[in-house]
Scaffold this active site. Structure first.
Site, PDB file in Angstrom:
ATOM      1  N   ASP A 165      44.323  40.821  41.517  1.00 58.18           N
ATOM      2  CA  ASP A 165      45.099  42.004  41.126  1.00 58.18           C
ATOM      3  C   ASP A 165      44.142  43.164  40.895  1.00 58.18           C
ATOM      4  O   ASP A 165      44.112  43.767  39.832  1.00 58.18           O
ATOM      5  CB  ASP A 165      45.918  41.688  39.860  1.00 58.18           C
ATOM      6  CG  ASP A 165      46.855  42.824  39.476  1.00 58.18           C
ATOM      7  OD1 ASP A 165      47.018  43.758  40.282  1.00 58.18           O
ATOM      8  OD2 ASP A 165      47.404  42.785  38.357  1.00 58.18           O
ATOM      9  N   PHE A 166      43.335  43.456  41.925  1.00 63.16           N
ATOM     10  CA  PHE A 166      42.366  44.553  41.830  1.00 63.16           C
ATOM     11  C   PHE A 166      43.116  45.881  41.958  1.00 63.16           C
ATOM     12  O   PHE A 166      43.834  46.104  42.943  1.00 63.16           O
ATOM     13  CB  PHE A 166      41.312  44.454  42.931  1.00 63.16           C
ATOM     14  CG  PHE A 166      40.293  43.366  42.704  1.00 63.16           C
ATOM     15  CD1 PHE A 166      40.478  42.390  41.746  1.00 63.16           C
ATOM     16  CD2 PHE A 166      39.133  43.318  43.462  1.00 63.16           C
ATOM     17  CE1 PHE A 166      39.538  41.388  41.538  1.00 63.16           C
ATOM     18  CE2 PHE A 166      38.183  42.329  43.271  1.00 63.16           C
ATOM     19  CZ  PHE A 166      38.383  41.364  42.306  1.00 63.16           C
ATOM     20  N   GLU A 167      42.928  46.759  41.006  1.00 60.28           N
ATOM     21  CA  GLU A 167      43.598  48.049  41.013  1.00 60.28           C
ATOM     22  C   GLU A 167      42.580  49.169  40.824  1.00 60.28           C
ATOM     23  O   GLU A 167      41.369  48.928  40.787  1.00 60.28           O
ATOM     24  CB  GLU A 167      44.662  48.089  39.911  1.00 60.28           C
ATOM     25  CG  GLU A 167      45.745  47.016  40.044  1.00 60.28           C
ATOM     26  CD  GLU A 167      46.778  47.053  38.932  1.00 60.28           C
ATOM     27  OE1 GLU A 167      46.813  48.045  38.179  1.00 60.28           O
ATOM     28  OE2 GLU A 167      47.552  46.075  38.803  1.00 60.28           O
ATOM     29  N   GLY A 168      43.081  50.395  40.706  1.00 56.59           N
ATOM     30  CA  GLY A 168      42.207  51.535  40.419  1.00 56.59           C
ATOM     31  C   GLY A 168      41.127  51.724  41.458  1.00 56.59           C
ATOM     32  O   GLY A 168      41.392  51.902  42.638  1.00 56.59           O
TER      33      GLY A 168
END
Length: 603
Positions: free
Chosen positions: A388-391
């Site tokens: 859940d890699f974000e930003g």
């Protein structure tokens, strides 16, 4: 300054004589040249949609129009000037006139690749239709030029219509002959290898699956991926050169092998996925593992986070008693996980989230990631991993333009780390991903910094990761929430708040799409069993929540092709895996509305 003087008798006679000579044929060469001129633009009035044009952001509208029944409407963004272009065959060392009608603020019309001086004309402000025109002379070896129109960054939509390029036509030649000898080779559960005989004069080949173009190649072989196990497909190939595309070859059919389901063979045909706030509390309150209802098939523990952005060292800390007074002990937590697994549920560690930025910039960080994630999985006896890699975790370097062959270290190292974990734990290892729409579907329009630079380097940055791991991927559940408008395959923007957004975004994953508008660079479709739709559990959980009726409408359209509304899907997928939500905690807070909707639909 000289004042105006009437023409004298001698001057008038001279002009009349010149006119008579022209009529008698003295200027026959020039007249013949003008008679050979033609309008070389294909679909310059946009009466056939965007046929012939390549646009970064554009569609056709019925009003306002300058002529005919359609015109182009294109909307620039902060990092895109909404360029629409067409490459035209021309004649060397010849004169051309480019004209068009535009409306809007800062609208450009121009030609590039002329071989001499590239030209453009522009209107600073055109509240009504305004004619733009410019001329150029081709170079001694120029056979193609690109004409284009565009607006300016962030200045609003512009319109263009009746674009023409007049001048002598180039040598058009003939399209190549259709390929022969099309044969299906190696077949797996998700791919079919094809080969065919070369065609004289062809510069490339287009591959069709069930009537839809899925890739273009320069050689005489291709492997079509993203297929569903135990499914029959029909393939054809065409040959392409600068003139055009041949007729399609004879059809070859192939049936894919039974699949291992991407490591998710333990999942039911339709699965409910939810995130459990295991390391923090918020307004939804803490939910103990043992209190998660049996309806939830995949439980993602939120979140494992790095010790620093670039360390790769992931830690999972359980919610402290001071923040979560009702938190269970480690022993109770682990026992509850085992009980869920005994009931056929999958429990994963989710890495990242809104606050957990992870950038594997070095091989040392990659190795630390593998080691630390393995420790978490082993300590709690988990079934796998959710990314859940974000930003700013994933972005593409400026020279990284091909999602099939990534170069950027954070991308390459993540792929390597996930493949290592999959190999270490075997076929039963469950691998899921939860990217945001900006990193996936937005890749239909933009990829990385773009051909001309200036775009957000994060655009489409998940695509190389998904593609590299598509045979190992159990589930992709894109977050269809907290998203801006995204262009669908109908070249219209879709916004959160209803079934339409979920239908359009999911259709893109199951159909595949050209990346950054390049028809020769197609992101292949995922299998339906690999796709779940990400939605907020309640209005408190995130922007983009929809009612149970809209959830049902979404599922009806995608699995039955009923109630689809204005968006026409490219298929029907009864094998769609299911739904994902943020989060189990928020669904409990909302009296289990999301879970009840899933259970009512799938039983």
């Amino acid at each position: 300054m000289e004042r105006f003087r009437p023409l004298g008798r001698r001057r008038l006679v001279t002009l009349l004589t010149a006119a008579a000579l022209a009529a008698s044929g003295t200027t026959a060469l020039s007249s013949a040249a003008r008679a050979a001129d033609a309008d070389l633009v294909r679909n310059g009035g946009f009466e056939s949609g965007l046929d012939g044009w390549t646009c970064t952001a554009g569609t056709t509208v019925a009003s306002p129009v300058h002529g005919g029944t359609a015109a182009l409407k294109a909307t620039p963004a902060g990092s895109d000037n909404a360029r629409c272009a067409q490459t035209v065959t021309v004649r060397p060392d010849s004169a051309y006139t480019l004209t068009g009608h535009v409306r809007g603020t800062y609208v450009y019309l121009g030609a590039s690749g002329t071989g001499t001086t590239d030209v453009s004309a522009w209107a600073q402000s055109a509240p009504d239709w305004q004619r733009l025109t410019t001329t150029f002379h081709t170079g001694p070896s120029t056979t193609k030029v690109t004409i284009y129109t565009h607006g300016w960054y962030g200045t609003g939509a512009y319109h263009a219509d009746d674009i023409s390029l007049t001048g002598p036509g180039g040598e058009t030649g003939q399209p190549p002959a259709p390929p022969t000898g099309l044969t299906a080779g190696t077949v797996t559960s998700s791919s079919v290898a094809l080969s065919w005989s070369p065609v004289p004069g062809a510069t490339g080949y287009a591959v069709y699956r069930d009537g839809t173009k899925v890739s273009t190649v320069t050689g005489t072989s291709a492997t079509v991926t993203g297929l569903t196990p135990s499914t029959a497909y029909a393939f054809q190939v065409t040959a392409v050169n600068d003139t055009g595309e041949s007729a399609r070859s004879a059809t070859v059919t192939a049936t894919t092998a039974p699949g291992s389901d991407g490591g998710g063979s333990g999942l039911p045909a339709h699965a409910l996925v939810g995130y459990l706030h295991a390391s923090f509390a918020n307004g939804s309150g803490y939910t103990r593992m043992a209190d998660v209802p049996d309806a939830w098939d995949v439980i993602d523990l939120a979140f494992g986070e790095p010790t620093s952005v670039t360390s790769g060292d992931i830690r999972f800390e359980r919610c402290p008693v001071t923040e979560c007074p009702n938190v269970e002990s480690d022993a109770e937590f682990k026992a509850a996980i085992k009980a869920k697994q005994a009931a056929g549920k999958k429990v994963l560690i989710s890495i990242g989230g809104q606050n957990g930025q992870v950038q594997l910039t070095t091989t040392a960080a990659r190795d630390a990631f593998v080691s630390s994630v393995s420790k978490i999985i082993d300590e709690y006896g988990l079934d796998g991993l959710d990314i859940d890699f974000e930003g700013h975790s994933l972005s593409l370097n400026a020279d990284d333009t091909d999602f099939k062959n990534p170069k950027t270290p954070v991308i390459v190292n993540l792929i390597s780390a996930l493949k290592t974990l999959k190999a270490a734990y075997g076929d039963d290892f469950v691998l899921t991903m939860a990217p945001e729409t900006f990193f996936v579907q937005n890749g239909y329009q933009f990829y990385g910094t773009g051909k001309w630079g200036g775009q957000d380097p994060r655009c489409g940055a998940y695509l190389p990761v998904i593609h590299a791991l598509r045979d190992d991927l159990t589930l992709l559940h894109v977050q269809d929430y907290n998203s801006g408008p995204i262009m669908g395959l109908d070249n219209q923007y879709h916004s959160m708040g209803g079934a339409d957004f979920h239908i359009a975004m999911t259709d893109m994953l199951l159909t595949g799409f050209p990346v950054a508008g390049d028809a020769g660079n197609v992101f292949p479709p995922l299998r339906p069993d690999q796709v779940a739709i990400g939605m907020p559990a309640s209005a408190n959980a995130g922007n983009g929540h929809v009612s149970p009726a809209e959830v049902t409408k979404t599922l009806d359209c995608l699995t039955k092709k009923t109630g689809c509304g204005s968006y026409a899907t490219h298929g029907t997928w009864p094998g769609l895996r299911g739904l994902m939500t943020w989060s189990i905690n928020w669904d409990r807070y909302a009296n289990w509305e999301f879970q009840k909707t899933f259970d009512a639909y799938f039983g």
